[in-house]
Scaffold this active site. Structure first.
Site, mmCIF file in Angstrom:
data_model
loop_
_atom_site.group_PDB
_atom_site.id
_atom_site.type_symbol
_atom_site.label_atom_id
_atom_site.label_comp_id
_atom_site.label_asym_id
_atom_site.label_seq_id
_atom_site.Cartn_x
_atom_site.Cartn_y
_atom_site.Cartn_z
ATOM 1 C CB SER A 76 -8.260 0.396 6.143
ATOM 2 O OG SER A 76 -9.042 1.741 6.299
ATOM 3 C CE LYS A 89 -3.791 1.968 2.934
ATOM 4 N NZ LYS A 89 -4.561 1.624 4.052
ATOM 5 C CB SER A 98 -7.943 3.127 3.324
ATOM 6 O OG SER A 98 -6.896 2.936 4.203
#
Length: 514
Positions: free
Chosen positions: A206, A101, A182
């Site tokens: 997330s 990420k 996210s």
């Protein structure tokens, strides 16, 4: 070309096709066996994934899950091949392509942006703990994934998977639907077979939400099991990285490679005597037998289709030997969520200013206030959504504030000793289960997300572990089931998750439907 790429896979050399799984759904142990037998090389696998990212993610359906490919990936793969040729393997992650990420620092030719155009050109001065541990274990850091900008801590009205840098990530099952966030790009990339494993981060939902919405396994570990050093922060209290994979096996293997005590993250000190280096030992096909489980019913009764899948999951777990002890309608006082948000606001301001300061002169912006000013002057950042959360955080004081201290104390009391711990003691529980979330909603860049249900908050606010695995489908969209429990109970949760997964095999690769 896309259809051919998806269906043909990557045939093993010198092996009958039926004896070699297609690379699209291959597991870490299967690929390691191919490396061992010499039927595949790290260089071939890395080249395959890079081409697949370009074909499917950047062209084709344009999933927008991968922001950048590591320019060093091919060279790293060649080095790892040479090590294997010389009889040396660094372990189970040797030669495994992993995506990170894009809020996780790497000290290489890749930026770390958090999805924000304000951090374009930001090259961290050293690897994050996560990146360093992956390199040490022999993984190939393949690139960076898109995310909800600032890990979705920017606007009350936003679309998960959208960032100023990466645009809008699409759900690979039905392209009009949202990937959740996210860690949107990480979830999509794993599901679409653009890597073997990805690393996401979670403050609240997330990791588990994008895993559930994209038909994969996500492990949100106990806060402190994996260091957060070198990760763009939201909350010192709730943040944690964690593995996202297509199987419990792969997620468990990856988890063990990331644990350890880091002097620069005091939360990891609590993991002493509680962490494992090898969680694969808990991949027990009879792991449900004798487990005492409760059902968290807060997210139940909202969507009949999800309720139906939950009933089937409970039936399957009972068949595996689990004992369902009770239903739990509420885990903590509703005020805990308000206290948690206050904690996040204070800790985000403190954390982001410290993160930017650590970048030194290389930081494109130097403070939260400069980020806000940048967004106000940028043509993209406020095109769809405001930055109200950033503005509220900027107004907060420092961590000595009585308001912050009270919020932190009250939240922890409500969700731990007065929440999960209390319930698990009262009913002598091994775990609590709940639907992870709803099927993916339609992406809407005008009105933002349409969340229907979620079960992530209890484990997230407590800082306790949570594992989500595929539970089935509503039409063409996957739905996950979450399994959470006490601090440091990853071994028990992995046993439950693996046993359920082995009996059901709900995971199906996406078809990129319109």
């Amino acid at each position: 070309m896309l259809t051919v790429l998806v269906l043909i896979g990557f045939a093993c050399k010198n092996k009958p096709k039926e004896q070699c799984a297609a690379i699209e759904e291959i597991t870490i142990p299967e690929l390691q066996e191919c490396y061992k037998e010499g039927t595949r090389s790290v260089s071939e696998v890395v080249a395959y994934y890079i081409e697949r990212i370009k074909t499917i993610d950047w062209d084709g359906p344009e999933l927008h899950s991968v922001i950048m490919i590591n320019p060093d990936a091919v060279e790293i793969a060649a080095t790892l091949d040479e090590e294997l040729k010389n009889g040396h393997s660094r372990g189970p992650l040797h030669g495994i392509p992993v995506l990170l990420k894009d809020n996780i620092d790497t000290h290489d030719m890749m930026e770390t942006t958090g999805g924000s155009r304000a951090l374009l050109g930001s090259y961290p001065t050293k690897d994050s703990w996560v990146a360093a541990k992956l390199r040490e274990a022999g993984a190939v850091i393949l690139g960076k994934t898109n995310l909800s900008e600032w890990a979705n801590f920017r606007s009350f009205n936003s679309s998960s998977g959208w960032s100023g840098v990466g645009g809008q990530t699409k759900n690979p099952y039905v392209l009009t639907q949202n990937p959740c966030g996210s860690s949107s790009g990480s979830g999509v990339a794993v599901s679409a077979n653009l890597c073997m494993v990805a690393i996401g981060t979670e403050t609240n939902g997330s990791i588990v939400c994008p895993s559930g919405a994209n038909g994969i396994v996500g492990i949100k570990p106990t806060v402190g099991l994996i260091s957060r050093s070198g990760i763009i922060p939201i909350s010192f209290t709730q943040d944690t990285p964690g593995p996202m994979a297509r199987t419990v096996t792969d997620a468990a293997i990856c988890l063990g490679s990331l644990t350890g005590i880091d002097s620069t993250d005091s939360k990891t000190f609590m993991s002493k005597g509680m962490r494992e280096k090898d969680y694969s030992q808990y991949l027990n096909p009879k792991g449900l037998k004798g487990k005492r489980i409760a059902v968290y019913t807060g997210p139940i009764g909202i969507l009949p289709e999800v309720d139906s899948l939950m009933r089937l999951a409970i039936k399957d777990m009972k068949s595996g030997g689990a004992e369902f002890v009770t239903d739990i309608h509420s885990v903590f006082d509703t005020l805990a969520s308000d206290y948690s948000f206050d904690v996040l606001l204070y800790e985000f301001k403190d954390g982001i200013n410290n993160y930017l300061a650590a970048l030194g002169e290389a930081a494109p912006v130097k403070s939260l206030s400069e980020i806000i000013a940048f967004n106000n002057s940028d043509s993209v950042e406020l095109k769809y959504f405001d930055q109200k959360i950033l503005e509220i955080a900027e107004e907060k004081g420092d961590l000595t504030s009585p308001e912050y201290q009270k919020a932190l104390m009250k939240m922890k009391e409500m969700v731990t000793t007065g929440g999960i711990d209390k319930l698990m003691d009262e009913y002598d529980l091994d775990a609590i289960i709940a639907p992870t979330g709803s099927p993916a909603w339609r992406t809407d860049l005008e009105n933002g997300d349409s969340f229907v249900l979620s079960s992530s908050s209890p484990a997230a606010m407590a800082g306790y572990p949570n594992i989500t695995i595929p539970m089935g489908f509503v039409n063409e969209l996957p739905v996950g089931i979450s399994i959470f429990g006490r601090a440091w109970s990853e071994p028990i949760l992995i046993e439950i998750a693996y046993a359920y997964e082995q009996e059901n095999k709900h995971r199906k690769a996406p078809k990129f439907l319109n």
